[in-house]
Design an enzyme around this catalytic site. Sequence first.
Site, PDB file in Angstrom:
ATOM      1  N   PHE A  11       0.845  -1.209   0.000  1.00  0.00           N
ATOM      2  CA  PHE A  11       0.000   0.000   0.000  1.00  0.00           C
ATOM      3  C   PHE A  11       0.881   1.262   0.000  1.00  0.00           C
ATOM      4  O   PHE A  11       0.856   2.052  -0.960  1.00  0.00           O
ATOM      5  CB  PHE A  11      -0.934  -0.071   1.213  1.00  0.00           C
ATOM      6  CG  PHE A  11      -1.474   1.237   1.701  1.00  0.00           C
ATOM      7  CD1 PHE A  11      -2.044   2.148   0.825  1.00  0.00           C
ATOM      8  CD2 PHE A  11      -1.434   1.558   3.063  1.00  0.00           C
ATOM      9  CE1 PHE A  11      -2.556   3.364   1.288  1.00  0.00           C
ATOM     10  CE2 PHE A  11      -1.942   2.757   3.528  1.00  0.00           C
ATOM     11  CZ  PHE A  11      -2.493   3.667   2.646  1.00  0.00           C
ATOM     12  N   GLY A  36       1.734  -7.509  -0.198  1.00  0.00           N
ATOM     13  CA  GLY A  36       1.683  -6.593  -1.342  1.00  0.00           C
ATOM     14  C   GLY A  36       1.019  -7.283  -2.526  1.00  0.00           C
ATOM     15  O   GLY A  36       0.716  -8.479  -2.475  1.00  0.00           O
ATOM     16  N   TYR A 145       5.013  -7.797  15.841  1.00  0.00           N
ATOM     17  CA  TYR A 145       5.201  -6.579  15.040  1.00  0.00           C
ATOM     18  C   TYR A 145       5.926  -5.507  15.850  1.00  0.00           C
ATOM     19  O   TYR A 145       6.931  -4.944  15.399  1.00  0.00           O
ATOM     20  CB  TYR A 145       3.838  -6.082  14.580  1.00  0.00           C
ATOM     21  CG  TYR A 145       3.871  -4.886  13.651  1.00  0.00           C
ATOM     22  CD1 TYR A 145       4.487  -4.964  12.401  1.00  0.00           C
ATOM     23  CD2 TYR A 145       3.261  -3.686  13.999  1.00  0.00           C
ATOM     24  CE1 TYR A 145       4.507  -3.870  11.541  1.00  0.00           C
ATOM     25  CE2 TYR A 145       3.265  -2.600  13.144  1.00  0.00           C
ATOM     26  CZ  TYR A 145       3.881  -2.692  11.914  1.00  0.00           C
ATOM     27  OH  TYR A 145       3.887  -1.614  11.069  1.00  0.00           O
ATOM     28  N   THR A 175      -2.416   5.116   8.790  1.00  0.00           N
ATOM     29  CA  THR A 175      -2.443   5.743   7.467  1.00  0.00           C
ATOM     30  C   THR A 175      -3.451   4.993   6.596  1.00  0.00           C
ATOM     31  O   THR A 175      -3.559   3.774   6.685  1.00  0.00           O
ATOM     32  CB  THR A 175      -1.036   5.690   6.833  1.00  0.00           C
ATOM     33  OG1 THR A 175      -0.116   6.331   7.734  1.00  0.00           O
ATOM     34  CG2 THR A 175      -0.987   6.387   5.486  1.00  0.00           C
TER      35      THR A 175
END
Length: 310
Positions: A11, A36, A145, A175
Amino acid sequence: MRVVIAGGAGFIGSHLCERFLSEGAHVIAIDNLITGSLHNIQHLQDNPKFQFINQNISRPFTIEGAVDAVLNFASPASPPVYLKYPIETLEVGSLGTQYTLELALQKNARYLLASTSEVYGDPLVHPQPETYLGNVDPIGPRSVYDEAKRYAEAITMAYHRTHGVQTRIVRIFNTYGPRMSLDDGRVVPNFIAQALRGEALTVYGDGKQTRSFQYVDDLIEGVRRLLDSDFVEPVNIGNPTEMTILEFAEMVCEVMGQSIKIEFVDARIKGDPQTRRPDITRAKAVLNWQPQVPLADGLVKTIAYFRSVV
Ligand code: UDP
């Protein structure tokens, strides 16, 4: 200028590829397509200055020729997705970051790491300045993460201090925008897809947890300025307009001109931050940057994109 973008088919990575191509740079996008998609870069494939390499950066790789900048944006970033790929997420934050740092060292290239507001964990300081050291559970589900990105920051600083690599670290807050994966499970694609299908919006918990959403164009501008700056310490890039998830659900329905339907679901992942808002004092001072796109405007563009793919 010749730029390597790890995670270039993702993204944010695909928007970065576009940005550098628009400046006339040569772009080499590396991606193993775990999260992706070739769809994100298909409009770039005919550009002679664009090259795509299908490669996992957590395994050794080489790039021919000179490189001026390496930007590491490769990682699953959606909580349900990194929970599905815990080992891959830890590997790309650790091994993938080291292999890309080695590339920058060999090529004498500038290096930029995409880090995250998740390094602050479930924050006890609000809003979060870069000097806040965070509240992360090292063995909780989100640690795959959070700790990978904390390690990524640590090894980036080590390459700077030990080898003198010109490194930059951006801490990216929530985002959104076109090319987010429709089914990645994050709140923005979930709510928009649900509203487009006429379904109820799934609010996790009581919806009183907060987030601050930035449009992808604002992020790309901040990243671009950071790469050109000489500032080595981390910089928060995010939109400080904070709202509860319930208010965000109302906003999505309002922008889409729909009456609101909410389903409360007991699906919060342990450690899901209760509040999150960037302190962007540093970005303003160092980069003369602040977000420009209001949420309603960014949502209109994002909804138009999702309409075309739902
Ligand atoms: N969330 C929600 N409904 C959804 C998806 C997420 O209420 O369908 C909540 C989630 O519990 C979290 C917030 O929205 O508190 C943001 O979640 P997201 O997965 O987008 O990313 P995070 O900010 O947690 O990394």
